[in-house]
Design a protein around this motif. Structure first.
Motif, PDB file in Angstrom:
ATOM      1  N   ALA A   1     -16.475  29.440  30.594  1.00 27.63           N
ATOM      2  CA  ALA A   1     -15.130  29.278  31.150  1.00 27.63           C
ATOM      3  C   ALA A   1     -14.443  28.123  30.420  1.00 27.63           C
ATOM      4  N   GLU A   2     -13.141  28.267  30.236  1.00 25.52           N
ATOM      5  CA  GLU A   2     -12.349  27.212  29.622  1.00 25.52           C
ATOM      6  C   GLU A   2     -11.561  26.523  30.723  1.00 25.52           C
ATOM      7  N   LEU A   3     -11.736  25.216  30.838  1.00 22.35           N
ATOM      8  CA  LEU A   3     -11.107  24.439  31.906  1.00 22.35           C
ATOM      9  C   LEU A   3     -10.046  23.517  31.330  1.00 22.35           C
ATOM     10  N   ALA A   4      -9.050  23.225  32.139  1.00 27.42           N
ATOM     11  CA  ALA A   4      -8.019  22.253  31.780  1.00 27.42           C
ATOM     12  C   ALA A   4      -8.219  21.022  32.633  1.00 27.42           C
ATOM     13  N   SER A   5      -7.989  19.848  32.033  1.00 29.39           N
ATOM     14  CA  SER A   5      -8.150  18.603  32.773  1.00 29.39           C
ATOM     15  C   SER A   5      -7.063  18.497  33.848  1.00 29.39           C
ATOM     16  N   GLU A   6      -7.179  17.466  34.669  1.00 29.83           N
ATOM     17  CA  GLU A   6      -6.255  17.314  35.796  1.00 29.83           C
ATOM     18  C   GLU A   6      -4.812  17.142  35.348  1.00 29.83           C
ATOM     19  N   ASP A   7      -4.610  16.460  34.223  1.00 26.99           N
ATOM     20  CA  ASP A   7      -3.246  16.288  33.731  1.00 26.99           C
ATOM     21  C   ASP A   7      -2.774  17.495  32.916  1.00 26.99           C
ATOM     22  N   GLY A   8      -3.680  18.387  32.542  1.00 25.05           N
ATOM     23  CA  GLY A   8      -3.313  19.606  31.834  1.00 25.05           C
ATOM     24  C   GLY A   8      -3.175  19.438  30.343  1.00 25.05           C
ATOM     25  N   LEU A   9      -3.473  18.260  29.792  1.00 27.18           N
ATOM     26  CA  LEU A   9      -3.310  18.029  28.361  1.00 27.18           C
ATOM     27  C   LEU A   9      -4.526  18.493  27.552  1.00 27.18           C
TER      28      LEU A   9
END
Length: 127
Positions: A95-103
């Motif tokens: 799975a590819e995840l994005a950090s909390e800030d989305g950067l």
């Protein structure tokens, strides 16, 4: 002389008795093997009934298992970090995840993530 009377000197009858004893022993082993197989099958059914498949879709919120905390254990530290947003989930557990800030995005193994069950709404500070 008394001991000779108790012995069975008829070889045909002794051979038949020994053959029936061997057949009984083989039948006992077969029943034991069969009952063990039935027990194993039932145990596997109960175990598999409790397992549910985790399917992740893009947009889901997940928690990531922090395996580095095993090296430096903290008594009250949580081993799960997040929540992270799933950007892309492949059918082969990655799975590819994005950090909390989305950067920043990163790929992880699907065995290291679980669904986040918390609320994703606004958090209010209670005084």
């Amino acid at each position: 002389m008394w001991a000779l009377k108790r012995l069975n000197l008829d070889w045909v009858e002794a051979a038949k008795l020994r053959l029936t004893q061997l057949n009984e022993m083989e039948e006992f082993c077969f029943h034991a093997y069969e009952s063990a197989a039935v027990y194993k099958e039932r145990k596997m059914f109960v175990h598999d009934k409790k397992i549910f498949k985790r399917v992740f879709k893009s947009g889901d919120l997940v928690l990531l298992f922090n395996s580095r905390l095993k090296l430096f254990p903290g008594k009250l530290k949580s081993k799960w970090s997040g929540p992270f947003k799933v950007v892309n989930a492949s059918p082969f557990v990655a799975a590819e995840l994005a950090s909390e800030d989305g950067l920043r995005t990163f790929k992880v193994n699907g065995h290291r993530i679980k669904h986040y069950l918390g609320t994703n709404g606004d958090k209010h500070l209670v005084e």
